[in-house]
Design an enzyme around this catalytic site. Structure first.
Site, PDB file in Angstrom:
ATOM      1  N   CYS A 113      36.676   7.132  80.861  1.00 44.74           N
ATOM      2  CA  CYS A 113      36.826   6.964  79.407  1.00 44.74           C
ATOM      3  C   CYS A 113      38.133   6.285  79.026  1.00 44.74           C
ATOM      4  O   CYS A 113      38.289   5.812  77.902  1.00 44.74           O
ATOM      5  CB  CYS A 113      36.730   8.324  78.730  1.00 44.74           C
ATOM      6  SG  CYS A 113      35.261   9.212  79.236  1.00 44.74           S
ATOM      7  N   HIS A 252      39.342   8.162  72.058  1.00 48.01           N
ATOM      8  CA  HIS A 252      38.109   8.245  72.833  1.00 48.01           C
ATOM      9  C   HIS A 252      37.206   9.276  72.157  1.00 48.01           C
ATOM     10  O   HIS A 252      37.672  10.299  71.667  1.00 48.01           O
ATOM     11  CB  HIS A 252      38.404   8.649  74.283  1.00 48.01           C
ATOM     12  CG  HIS A 252      37.129   8.922  75.024  1.00 48.01           C
ATOM     13  ND1 HIS A 252      36.120   8.000  75.087  1.00 48.01           N
ATOM     14  CD2 HIS A 252      36.684  10.027  75.679  1.00 48.01           C
ATOM     15  CE1 HIS A 252      35.111   8.509  75.763  1.00 48.01           C
ATOM     16  NE2 HIS A 252      35.423   9.740  76.131  1.00 48.01           N
ATOM     17  N   ASN A 282      29.293   9.954  73.403  1.00 40.08           N
ATOM     18  CA  ASN A 282      30.380   9.549  74.296  1.00 40.08           C
ATOM     19  C   ASN A 282      29.884   8.398  75.176  1.00 40.08           C
ATOM     20  O   ASN A 282      28.968   8.576  75.972  1.00 40.08           O
ATOM     21  CB  ASN A 282      30.777  10.769  75.143  1.00 40.08           C
ATOM     22  CG  ASN A 282      31.870  10.461  76.161  1.00 40.08           C
ATOM     23  OD1 ASN A 282      32.266   9.314  76.345  1.00 40.08           O
ATOM     24  ND2 ASN A 282      32.348  11.498  76.824  1.00 40.08           N
TER      25      ASN A 282
END
Ligand code: ACO
Length: 325
Positions: A113, A252, A282
């Site tokens: 990420c 993020h 995500n």
């Protein structure tokens, strides 16, 4: 050293959308649980046969057009991804060919990420030191290909997508400070156990569902909050700034509760935090860059604004970046 900034952006999200209601039919979950625990309502997923490079390519084309550059102008292509089309060669090589970026070096970055923040940090150094003029940095994922659709702990969290930026020399503003970090002692709490050299693919690894992402989410939660907070503090200190200087934080998008806990610790009001998690889930390395693209497109980032990117993921790795727009 030259000043380096983002001169073009583009994103691509696959058309297919999976809602929480759809997930209720697949695993024992509820819209209420997913919404309150994560902030996610829906996520985009690839169609069968669509791979990471397909998403990356479409985002890259948009970013190049937005930057008014031709593929031949590129010196470097970096693709941040943990879901490449195949273990090798790099997605970046596929993009180099598809774009026709004849003069570009190309490689992938595996920093989960935080991959996009790692990517712009690396590209910036090449341009700042006059080695290259123009770099394309892409964050692209098809996390649906490594998601265990029988595991409610993880399958509700992830989505597919891609975002891209072009970095070049700028006269004013640009990247002010970057900060990257890693704690490799926690590899075990978020990984994909099989398919690499440690556990090559066998019928047993497939039977044991070891080709899917495994995550100890609860354990990660606290680490994510503390690490993202510290990364933001460090990068702003390096930039000689405080949180009152920040116009927009683009974090993020792993969990809205993580993001809001970080914002609270930093004393940044909700209105100065950009979220796309509700619509996208995500998307690992694609999350921060698509959120940036959308914030710019929605007019939430104006010339001269100070934006803070802040990311954390598997490795564990983290990265933060201060940019004057
Ligand atoms: N639907 C309904 N119930 C569920 C679901 C679901 N989808 N998933 C888990 N539950 C249950 C659990 O089984 C558990 O039940 P129990 O109490 O009976 O055992 C209960 O809900 C609570 O589970 P927790 O795991 O404690 O839930 P938590 O509030 O921690 O939320 C989550 C889980 C969303 C995963 C959260 O921990 C999180 O976001 N963690 C951080 C993720 C992260 O930052 N990852 C890094 C980046 S990702 C990357 O790098 C690819």
């Amino acid at each position: 050293m030259k000043k380096v900034g983002i001169v073009g952006l583009g994103e691509y999200l696959p058309e297919k959308i999976l809602t929480n209601a759809d997930l209720e039919k697949i695993v024992d979950t509820s819209d209420e649980w997913i919404t309150t625990r994560t902030g996610i309502k829906e996520r985009h997923l690839v169609q069968e046969g669509q791979a990471t490079s397909d998403l990356a390519f479409l985002a890259a084309q948009k970013a190049l057009k937005n930057a008014n550059l031709k593929p031949e102008d590129l010196d470097l292509i970096l693709v941040a991804t943990i879901t490449p089309d195949m273990p090798f060669p790099a997605v970046a090589a596929i993009i180099q060919d598809k774009l026709g970026a004849k003069h570009a070096a190309a490689f992938d970055i595996s920093a989960a990420c935080a991959g996009f923040v790692y990517g712009i940090s690396v590209a910036e150094k090449f341009i700042a030191s006059s080695v290259y003029k123009n770099a394309l940095v892409i964050g692209a994922e098809t996390l649906s290909s490594v998601t265990d659709w029988q595991d409610r702990n993880t399958c509700v969290l992830f989505g597919d997508g891609a975002g891209a930026v072009v970095l070049s020399e700028v006269k004013k503003g640009g990247i002010i400070s970057t900060y990257l970090g890693c704690d490799g002692s926690k590899v075990g709490i978020l990984n994909l156990p099989a398919g690499g050299s440690r556990n090559p693919a066998t019928t047993e690894t497939v039977r044991n569902r070891q080709h899917y992402l495994k995550m100890q989410g609860n354990e990660l939660f606290k680490i994510a909050v503390n690490t993202m907070t510290e990364a933001a503090q460090t990068v702003l200190k390096q930039a000689g700034m405080t949180f009152s200087d920040v116009d927009l934080i683009i974090p993020h998008q792993a969990n809205e509760r993580i993001i809001m806990a970080v914002a609270k610790k930093l004393g940044i009001p909700k209105e100065r935090v950009y979220l796309n998690i509700e619509r996208c889930g995500n998307m690992s390395s694609a999350s921060t860059v698509t959120a940036l693209c959308e914030a710019v497109e929605e007019g939430k980032v104006k010339k001269g604004d100070i934006i803070l990117l802040d990311a954390f993921g598997a490795g564990l790795v983290w990265g933060a970046c201060v940019i004057e727009w």
